[in-house]
Design a protein around this motif. Sequence first.
Motif, PDB file in Angstrom:
ATOM      1  N   TRP A 125       0.814  -1.207   0.000  1.00 41.56           N
ATOM      2  CA  TRP A 125       0.000   0.000   0.000  1.00 41.56           C
ATOM      3  C   TRP A 125       0.852   1.263   0.000  1.00 41.56           C
ATOM      4  CZ3 TRP A 125      -4.677  -0.965  -1.335  1.00 41.56           C
ATOM      5  CH2 TRP A 125      -5.387  -2.068  -0.856  1.00 41.56           C
ATOM      6  N   VAL A 126       0.331   2.321  -0.613  1.00 35.62           N
ATOM      7  CA  VAL A 126       0.950   3.650  -0.618  1.00 35.62           C
ATOM      8  C   VAL A 126      -0.043   4.643  -0.040  1.00 35.62           C
ATOM      9  CG1 VAL A 126       1.866   5.516  -2.064  1.00 35.62           C
ATOM     10  CG2 VAL A 126       2.338   3.126  -2.662  1.00 35.62           C
ATOM     11  N   THR A 127       0.370   5.415   0.963  1.00 33.71           N
ATOM     12  CA  THR A 127      -0.515   6.419   1.548  1.00 33.71           C
ATOM     13  C   THR A 127      -0.174   7.835   1.101  1.00 33.71           C
ATOM     14  OG1 THR A 127       0.865   6.506   3.538  1.00 33.71           O
ATOM     15  CG2 THR A 127      -1.044   5.026   3.586  1.00 33.71           C
ATOM     16  N   ASN A 128       1.053   8.077   0.650  1.00 34.13           N
ATOM     17  CA  ASN A 128       1.440   9.384   0.101  1.00 34.13           C
ATOM     18  C   ASN A 128       2.768   9.209  -0.631  1.00 34.13           C
ATOM     19  OD1 ASN A 128       3.681   9.823   2.038  1.00 34.13           O
ATOM     20  ND2 ASN A 128       2.033  10.088   3.528  1.00 34.13           N
ATOM     21  N   GLU A 129       3.313  10.310  -1.164  1.00 31.56           N
ATOM     22  CA  GLU A 129       4.543  10.219  -1.950  1.00 31.56           C
ATOM     23  C   GLU A 129       5.811  10.507  -1.144  1.00 31.56           C
ATOM     24  OE1 GLU A 129       2.977  11.369  -6.451  1.00 31.56           O
ATOM     25  OE2 GLU A 129       4.313  12.742  -5.384  1.00 31.56           O
ATOM     26  N   LYS A 130       5.689  10.798   0.131  1.00 32.83           N
ATOM     27  CA  LYS A 130       6.854  11.244   0.894  1.00 32.83           C
ATOM     28  C   LYS A 130       8.004  10.241   0.870  1.00 32.83           C
ATOM     29  CE  LYS A 130       4.140  14.096   4.070  1.00 32.83           C
ATOM     30  NZ  LYS A 130       3.675  14.278   5.478  1.00 32.83           N
ATOM     31  N   ARG A 131       7.693   8.969   1.028  1.00 31.23           N
ATOM     32  CA  ARG A 131       8.718   7.931   1.027  1.00 31.23           C
ATOM     33  C   ARG A 131       8.517   6.938  -0.124  1.00 31.23           C
ATOM     34  NH1 ARG A 131      12.344   6.948   4.294  1.00 31.23           N
ATOM     35  NH2 ARG A 131      12.221   4.705   3.817  1.00 31.23           N
ATOM     36  N   LEU A 132       7.841   7.381  -1.156  1.00 28.83           N
ATOM     37  CA  LEU A 132       7.493   6.464  -2.235  1.00 28.83           C
ATOM     38  C   LEU A 132       8.729   5.907  -2.940  1.00 28.83           C
ATOM     39  CD1 LEU A 132       5.447   5.031  -3.956  1.00 28.83           C
ATOM     40  CD2 LEU A 132       5.080   7.141  -5.254  1.00 28.83           C
ATOM     41  N   LEU A 133       9.697   6.747  -3.269  1.00 28.98           N
ATOM     42  CA  LEU A 133      10.871   6.256  -3.988  1.00 28.98           C
ATOM     43  C   LEU A 133      11.702   5.274  -3.155  1.00 28.98           C
ATOM     44  CD1 LEU A 133      12.179   9.264  -6.114  1.00 28.98           C
ATOM     45  CD2 LEU A 133      10.657   7.405  -6.748  1.00 28.98           C
ATOM     46  N   PRO A 134      12.083   5.613  -1.920  1.00 24.34           N
ATOM     47  CA  PRO A 134      12.839   4.610  -1.151  1.00 24.34           C
ATOM     48  C   PRO A 134      12.041   3.345  -0.870  1.00 24.34           C
ATOM     49  CG  PRO A 134      12.320   6.537   0.203  1.00 24.34           C
ATOM     50  CD  PRO A 134      12.006   6.892  -1.206  1.00 24.34           C
ATOM     51  N   ASP A 135      10.743   3.473  -0.614  1.00 23.22           N
ATOM     52  CA  ASP A 135       9.930   2.289  -0.366  1.00 23.22           C
ATOM     53  C   ASP A 135       9.878   1.382  -1.595  1.00 23.22           C
ATOM     54  OD1 ASP A 135       9.440   3.083   2.206  1.00 23.22           O
ATOM     55  OD2 ASP A 135       7.380   3.760   1.850  1.00 23.22           O
ATOM     56  N   ALA A 136       9.919   1.982  -2.775  1.00 22.86           N
ATOM     57  CA  ALA A 136       9.876   1.207  -4.014  1.00 22.86           C
ATOM     58  C   ALA A 136      11.263   0.767  -4.475  1.00 22.86           C
ATOM     59  CB  ALA A 136       9.200   2.018  -5.113  1.00 22.86           C
ATOM     60  N   GLY A 137      12.298   1.119  -3.715  1.00 24.67           N
ATOM     61  CA  GLY A 137      13.652   0.745  -4.101  1.00 24.67           C
ATOM     62  C   GLY A 137      14.204   1.547  -5.254  1.00 24.67           C
ATOM     63  N   LEU A 138      13.789   2.803  -5.360  1.00 19.53           N
ATOM     64  CA  LEU A 138      14.211   3.652  -6.479  1.00 19.53           C
ATOM     65  C   LEU A 138      14.980   4.891  -6.025  1.00 19.53           C
ATOM     66  CD1 LEU A 138      11.044   3.428  -8.759  1.00 19.53           C
ATOM     67  CD2 LEU A 138      13.285   2.393  -9.171  1.00 19.53           C
ATOM     68  N   SER A 139      15.588   4.835  -4.865  1.00 23.39           N
ATOM     69  CA  SER A 139      16.352   5.988  -4.369  1.00 23.39           C
ATOM     70  C   SER A 139      17.526   6.338  -5.274  1.00 23.39           C
ATOM     71  CB  SER A 139      16.866   5.711  -2.950  1.00 23.39           C
ATOM     72  OG  SER A 139      15.804   5.592  -2.040  1.00 23.39           O
ATOM     73  N   SER A 140      18.010   5.372  -6.029  1.00 22.71           N
ATOM     74  CA  SER A 140      19.175   5.627  -6.892  1.00 22.71           C
ATOM     75  C   SER A 140      18.876   6.648  -7.979  1.00 22.71           C
ATOM     76  CB  SER A 140      19.650   4.318  -7.534  1.00 22.71           C
ATOM     77  OG  SER A 140      18.631   3.743  -8.341  1.00 22.71           O
ATOM     78  N   VAL A 141      17.588   6.874  -8.266  1.00 21.08           N
ATOM     79  CA  VAL A 141      17.239   7.893  -9.259  1.00 21.08           C
ATOM     80  C   VAL A 141      17.715   9.266  -8.797  1.00 21.08           C
ATOM     81  CG1 VAL A 141      15.309   9.072 -10.404  1.00 21.08           C
ATOM     82  CG2 VAL A 141      15.304   6.587 -10.188  1.00 21.08           C
ATOM     83  N   ASP A 142      17.722   9.500  -7.492  1.00 28.30           N
ATOM     84  CA  ASP A 142      18.217  10.773  -6.973  1.00 28.30           C
ATOM     85  C   ASP A 142      19.643  11.031  -7.441  1.00 28.30           C
ATOM     86  OD1 ASP A 142      15.849  11.209  -5.661  1.00 28.30           O
ATOM     87  OD2 ASP A 142      16.585  10.605  -3.695  1.00 28.30           O
ATOM     88  N   ASP A 143      20.468   9.996  -7.418  1.00 27.67           N
ATOM     89  CA  ASP A 143      21.869  10.161  -7.833  1.00 27.67           C
ATOM     90  C   ASP A 143      21.966  10.484  -9.314  1.00 27.67           C
ATOM     91  OD1 ASP A 143      22.757   9.535  -5.236  1.00 27.67           O
ATOM     92  OD2 ASP A 143      22.689   7.385  -5.667  1.00 27.67           O
ATOM     93  N   LEU A 144      21.111   9.881 -10.117  1.00 26.85           N
ATOM     94  CA  LEU A 144      21.124  10.182 -11.544  1.00 26.85           C
ATOM     95  C   LEU A 144      20.786  11.643 -11.804  1.00 26.85           C
ATOM     96  CD1 LEU A 144      19.270   7.037 -12.983  1.00 26.85           C
ATOM     97  CD2 LEU A 144      21.723   7.509 -13.041  1.00 26.85           C
ATOM     98  N   LEU A 145      19.809  12.159 -11.071  1.00 25.51           N
ATOM     99  CA  LEU A 145      19.356  13.535 -11.293  1.00 25.51           C
ATOM    100  C   LEU A 145      20.380  14.569 -10.839  1.00 25.51           C
ATOM    101  CD1 LEU A 145      15.601  13.261 -10.254  1.00 25.51           C
ATOM    102  CD2 LEU A 145      16.551  13.351 -12.557  1.00 25.51           C
ATOM    103  N   LEU A 146      21.284  14.173  -9.961  1.00 20.41           N
ATOM    104  CA  LEU A 146      22.287  15.104  -9.455  1.00 20.41           C
ATOM    105  C   LEU A 146      23.495  15.235 -10.378  1.00 20.41           C
ATOM    106  CD1 LEU A 146      22.260  14.202  -5.643  1.00 20.41           C
ATOM    107  CD2 LEU A 146      21.404  16.294  -6.706  1.00 20.41           C
ATOM    108  N   ASP A 147      23.557  14.406 -11.394  1.00 20.14           N
ATOM    109  CA  ASP A 147      24.739  14.393 -12.253  1.00 20.14           C
ATOM    110  C   ASP A 147      24.307  14.290 -13.712  1.00 20.14           C
ATOM    111  OD1 ASP A 147      27.310  14.279 -13.203  1.00 20.14           O
ATOM    112  OD2 ASP A 147      27.556  12.129 -12.806  1.00 20.14           O
ATOM    113  N   PHE A 148      23.992  15.425 -14.302  1.00 18.29           N
ATOM    114  CA  PHE A 148      23.579  15.424 -15.698  1.00 18.29           C
ATOM    115  C   PHE A 148      23.988  16.731 -16.359  1.00 18.29           C
ATOM    116  CE2 PHE A 148      20.202  17.693 -13.598  1.00 18.29           C
ATOM    117  CZ  PHE A 148      19.791  18.653 -14.508  1.00 18.29           C
ATOM    118  N   GLY A 149      24.141  16.684 -17.683  1.00 12.54           N
ATOM    119  CA  GLY A 149      24.420  17.891 -18.447  1.00 12.54           C
ATOM    120  C   GLY A 149      23.147  18.450 -19.046  1.00 12.54           C
ATOM    121  N   LYS A 150      23.243  19.635 -19.604  1.00 15.77           N
ATOM    122  CA  LYS A 150      22.059  20.304 -20.142  1.00 15.77           C
ATOM    123  C   LYS A 150      21.899  20.133 -21.645  1.00 15.77           C
ATOM    124  CE  LYS A 150      22.008  23.869 -16.531  1.00 15.77           C
ATOM    125  NZ  LYS A 150      22.019  25.334 -16.251  1.00 15.77           N
TER     126      LYS A 150
END
Length: 263
Positions: free
Chosen positions: A205-230
């Motif tokens: 179950w999901v009750t809100n988005e606050k911890r949705l990424l870590p709960d789904a095992g997708l925290s690594s997306v944060d690292d991708l977003l921190l290192d990109f070119g334009k």
Amino acid sequence: MPDDEEFLDRVVAKLAGLPGVTAIALGGSRAQGTHQADSDWDLGIYYRNTFDPQDLRDLGWSGEVFELGAWGGGIFNGGAWLQIDGRKVDVHYRDLAVIERVIAEAEVGQFTIEPLMFHLAGIPSYLLLAELAFAQVLHGDLPRPTYPPELQQQAATRWWNSADLLFGYAETSSASSGRVTQCLGLLAQATMMAAHAVMAAEGRWVTNEKRLLPDAGLSSVDDLLLDFGKAPEDLASLIRSTRNVCSSRLATATNPDESHSRW
């Protein structure tokens, strides 16, 4: 100031006495044991047929009491932000007729998705069931739903299809034109949808988005977003990498015994 137990007993007794209210439940972080000392108290008041917010105002607590439908008129149909005995209390109106309809729909894999402020992906109607699954019932009787198997399959597919469309559009339209802000916005929305797909596939179950990424095992997306070119090619690469992370995680959630998947 009364201690927490005395405070809660007194507030619940007042809410339970309101006309139309048949049950009271504690939700949010306090129901799940993840709260901090200063966390809000989230209380759901479940009513049958009708509820008049004026009855809540008449209790005399400071704060703001909203009308039915004031929060968009969907499954989140209003509530109140109150200060009681030095504590922040959020009251949520919950219509039992709506809940019973949503439960019946979820059993056959049906649900709606509504926009809600502060939620990138919107909220599924079965969020009402998630609340009940985690809640502590303090007064009356309430359903305690388990995750319907048909909902697992249908929700995982629907959320992923929406995410995949956004990933594709972000790459072919926003990234190719170098529209960075739009590209990252679409990417974030798609990732949240993919996380919903993972949680559904695993029957969680999901009750809100606050911890949705870590709960789904997708925290690594944060690292991708921190290192990109334009540059357009950098943005396109970021989108493909994020999609691959989400797709791989969903494949594991859907069929953990196989390394390949239709996702």
